[in-house]
Design a protein around this motif. Structure first.
Motif, short mmCIF file in Angstrom:
data_model
loop_
_atom_site.label_atom_id
_atom_site.label_comp_id
_atom_site.label_asym_id
_atom_site.label_seq_id
_atom_site.Cartn_x
_atom_site.Cartn_y
_atom_site.Cartn_z
N GLY A 1 7.58 -0.94 -8.02
CA GLY A 1 6.61 -2.02 -7.89
C GLY A 1 5.92 -2.12 -6.55
N ILE A 2 6.23 -1.23 -5.62
CA ILE A 2 5.65 -1.35 -4.28
C ILE A 2 4.16 -1.05 -4.28
N LEU A 3 3.71 -0.08 -5.07
CA LEU A 3 2.28 0.23 -5.11
C LEU A 3 1.47 -0.92 -5.71
N SER B 1 -2.45 -5.50 -4.23
CA SER B 1 -2.94 -6.87 -4.04
C SER B 1 -2.85 -7.32 -2.59
N SER B 2 -1.84 -6.85 -1.84
CA SER B 2 -1.69 -7.33 -0.46
C SER B 2 -2.56 -6.58 0.54
N ASN B 3 -2.80 -5.28 0.32
CA ASN B 3 -3.60 -4.49 1.24
C ASN B 3 -4.38 -3.43 0.46
N PRO B 4 -5.49 -3.83 -0.18
CA PRO B 4 -6.23 -2.90 -1.04
C PRO B 4 -6.75 -1.66 -0.30
N GLY B 5 -7.08 -1.79 0.98
CA GLY B 5 -7.57 -0.63 1.74
C GLY B 5 -6.50 0.43 1.87
N HIS B 6 -5.30 0.03 2.23
CA HIS B 6 -4.19 0.99 2.33
C HIS B 6 -3.85 1.54 0.95
N LYS C 1 -6.26 4.35 0.05
CA LYS C 1 -5.98 5.55 0.85
C LYS C 1 -4.70 6.24 0.37
N ILE C 2 -3.66 5.46 0.12
CA ILE C 2 -2.38 6.03 -0.31
C ILE C 2 -2.51 6.72 -1.65
N ARG C 3 -3.22 6.12 -2.59
CA ARG C 3 -3.41 6.75 -3.91
C ARG C 3 -4.13 8.09 -3.74
#
Length: 119
Positions: free
Chosen positions: A33-35, A40-45, A48-50
């Motif tokens: 569930g972290i992604l 929702s908490s940091n859409p920019g990160h 990038k992570i995806r």
């Protein structure tokens, strides 16, 4: 006596420097569930992570992905070239975006392990 004062001043300086360092948050991307929480908490990160995960998993070469630093402004990138002996094989990835350190163990679908008899 002067040595004691010097030692106290040195230790005081060391403690103040250690306290002044910003605390880094470490996020384990393998936690369930972290992604979704990151989306929702940091859409920019999250975006990038995806992209980072998609591109790394599509690459057959395990070389250190320098494009992480240039394309995504990631720092302290570590993509350990050792394949973990598990089934399926896995490799560790970690990088920093802003003040957050992200860590993941990636499942490698393009690596095939063969069982070899001992000699």
């Amino acid at each position: 006596m002067p040595r004691i004062v010097a030692a106290l001043l040195a230790s005081l300086c060391w403690v103040s420097l250690a306290a002044a360092q910003p605390s880094r948050r470490v996020v384990d991307l393998n936690e369930p569930g972290i992604l979704q929480a990151l989306e929702s908490s940091n859409p920019g990160h999250y975006r990038k992570i995806r992209q980072i995960l998609d591109e790394i998993l599509a690459q057959p070469d395990p070389g250190v992905p320098r494009w992480l630093q240039t394309t995504f402004d990631a720092r302290n990138v570590k993509y350990i070239p050792v394949v973990l002996t598990s089934h399926p094989p896995k490799r560790q990835l970690s990088f920093s975006l802003d003040d957050t350190r992200y860590e993941a163990v990636l499942v490698l679908t393009h690596v095939r392990g063969d069982i070899m008899p001992a000699r």
